[in-house]
Design a protein around this motif. Structure first.
Motif, PDB file in Angstrom:
ATOM      1  N   THR A   3       2.402  -4.942  19.401  1.00  0.00           N
ATOM      2  CA  THR A   3       2.016  -5.645  18.178  1.00  0.00           C
ATOM      3  C   THR A   3       2.649  -4.956  16.982  1.00  0.00           C
ATOM      4  O   THR A   3       2.941  -3.764  17.019  1.00  0.00           O
ATOM      5  CB  THR A   3       0.487  -5.671  18.001  1.00  0.00           C
ATOM      6  N   ASP A   4       2.833  -5.720  15.910  1.00  0.00           N
ATOM      7  CA  ASP A   4       3.351  -5.152  14.673  1.00  0.00           C
ATOM      8  C   ASP A   4       2.295  -4.265  14.060  1.00  0.00           C
ATOM      9  O   ASP A   4       1.115  -4.605  14.050  1.00  0.00           O
ATOM     10  CB  ASP A   4       3.714  -6.265  13.686  1.00  0.00           C
ATOM     11  N   ASN A   5       2.704  -3.135  13.522  1.00  0.00           N
ATOM     12  CA  ASN A   5       1.761  -2.216  12.923  1.00  0.00           C
ATOM     13  C   ASN A   5       2.221  -1.886  11.505  1.00  0.00           C
ATOM     14  O   ASN A   5       2.965  -0.944  11.292  1.00  0.00           O
ATOM     15  CB  ASN A   5       1.629  -0.954  13.778  1.00  0.00           C
ATOM     16  N   ALA A   6       1.737  -2.661  10.548  1.00  0.00           N
ATOM     17  CA  ALA A   6       2.102  -2.463   9.145  1.00  0.00           C
ATOM     18  C   ALA A   6       1.394  -1.260   8.548  1.00  0.00           C
ATOM     19  O   ALA A   6       1.813  -0.757   7.515  1.00  0.00           O
ATOM     20  CB  ALA A   6       1.788  -3.716   8.338  1.00  0.00           C
ATOM     21  N   SER A   7       0.306  -0.797   9.180  1.00  0.00           N
ATOM     22  CA  SER A   7      -0.421   0.345   8.641  1.00  0.00           C
ATOM     23  C   SER A   7       0.012   1.667   9.280  1.00  0.00           C
ATOM     24  O   SER A   7      -0.513   2.720   8.950  1.00  0.00           O
ATOM     25  CB  SER A   7      -1.930   0.144   8.820  1.00  0.00           C
ATOM     26  N   HIS A   8       0.986   1.612  10.168  1.00  0.00           N
ATOM     27  CA  HIS A   8       1.527   2.825  10.792  1.00  0.00           C
ATOM     28  C   HIS A   8       2.013   3.759   9.678  1.00  0.00           C
ATOM     29  O   HIS A   8       2.644   3.305   8.714  1.00  0.00           O
ATOM     30  CB  HIS A   8       2.678   2.433  11.726  1.00  0.00           C
ATOM     31  N   PRO A   9       1.753   5.056   9.773  1.00  0.00           N
ATOM     32  CA  PRO A   9       2.180   5.982   8.708  1.00  0.00           C
ATOM     33  C   PRO A   9       3.673   5.890   8.385  1.00  0.00           C
ATOM     34  O   PRO A   9       4.059   6.014   7.218  1.00  0.00           O
ATOM     35  CB  PRO A   9       1.822   7.362   9.270  1.00  0.00           C
ATOM     36  N   LEU A  10       4.506   5.655   9.373  1.00  0.00           N
ATOM     37  CA  LEU A  10       5.936   5.520   9.112  1.00  0.00           C
ATOM     38  C   LEU A  10       6.238   4.258   8.307  1.00  0.00           C
ATOM     39  O   LEU A  10       7.064   4.285   7.392  1.00  0.00           O
ATOM     40  CB  LEU A  10       6.732   5.518  10.419  1.00  0.00           C
ATOM     41  N   ALA A  11       5.564   3.161   8.606  1.00  0.00           N
ATOM     42  CA  ALA A  11       5.759   1.922   7.841  1.00  0.00           C
ATOM     43  C   ALA A  11       5.361   2.142   6.388  1.00  0.00           C
ATOM     44  O   ALA A  11       6.066   1.716   5.463  1.00  0.00           O
ATOM     45  CB  ALA A  11       4.953   0.780   8.451  1.00  0.00           C
ATOM     46  N   VAL A  12       4.253   2.823   6.172  1.00  0.00           N
ATOM     47  CA  VAL A  12       3.796   3.118   4.811  1.00  0.00           C
ATOM     48  C   VAL A  12       4.817   4.003   4.103  1.00  0.00           C
ATOM     49  O   VAL A  12       5.171   3.761   2.936  1.00  0.00           O
ATOM     50  CB  VAL A  12       2.404   3.790   4.840  1.00  0.00           C
ATOM     51  N   HIS A  13       5.323   5.013   4.799  1.00  0.00           N
ATOM     52  CA  HIS A  13       6.324   5.924   4.228  1.00  0.00           C
ATOM     53  C   HIS A  13       7.590   5.162   3.814  1.00  0.00           C
ATOM     54  O   HIS A  13       8.120   5.371   2.716  1.00  0.00           O
ATOM     55  CB  HIS A  13       6.664   7.014   5.245  1.00  0.00           C
ATOM     56  N   ILE A  14       8.067   4.276   4.666  1.00  0.00           N
ATOM     57  CA  ILE A  14       9.288   3.524   4.352  1.00  0.00           C
ATOM     58  C   ILE A  14       9.048   2.589   3.173  1.00  0.00           C
ATOM     59  O   ILE A  14       9.893   2.489   2.274  1.00  0.00           O
ATOM     60  CB  ILE A  14       9.801   2.759   5.587  1.00  0.00           C
ATOM     61  N   ARG A  15       7.912   1.902   3.131  1.00  0.00           N
ATOM     62  CA  ARG A  15       7.608   1.041   1.979  1.00  0.00           C
ATOM     63  C   ARG A  15       7.585   1.856   0.686  1.00  0.00           C
ATOM     64  O   ARG A  15       8.103   1.415  -0.345  1.00  0.00           O
ATOM     65  CB  ARG A  15       6.274   0.322   2.183  1.00  0.00           C
ATOM     66  N   ASP A  16       6.997   3.049   0.733  1.00  0.00           N
ATOM     67  CA  ASP A  16       6.974   3.918  -0.448  1.00  0.00           C
ATOM     68  C   ASP A  16       8.384   4.310  -0.868  1.00  0.00           C
ATOM     69  O   ASP A  16       8.708   4.319  -2.056  1.00  0.00           O
ATOM     70  CB  ASP A  16       6.144   5.177  -0.177  1.00  0.00           C
TER      71      ASP A  16
END
Length: 87
Positions: A3-16
């Motif tokens: 499943t897609d994980n938008a709350s994954h710490p890496l996803a958050v880091h990349i968005r930042d």
């Protein structure tokens, strides 16, 4: 099934990183992590902007595969600057 994980710490880091990097101050780019793949989604006005978004994501997620699903949506002619570049 992955499943897609938008709350994954890496996803958050990349968005930042996308939001703070001068090359890619972009809003509306979705970033999700699916197992060992970072998936980028959204729309931008130019192919150059799409490439820069991928470059910043690669820097932030070194070693992981990037799936760049960002699409280029051309602006109407009247929304372009006099020199032909997009806003």
């Amino acid at each position: 099934m992955a499943t897609d994980n938008a709350s994954h710490p890496l996803a958050v880091h990349i968005r930042d990183r996308l939001a703070s990097d001068a090359r890619t101050v972009e809003f509306g780019i979705d970033v999700v992590v699916r197992e060992d793949v970072v998936v980028l989604r959204g729309q931008v006005a130019t192919a150059r902007r799409r490439a820069l978004i991928e470059a910043v994501a690669r820097e932030a997620a070194s070693g992981l595969r990037i799936a760049n699903d960002v699409t280029v949506v051309e602006l109407p002619h009247q929304a372009r600057r006099a020199d032909g570049a997009s806003w």
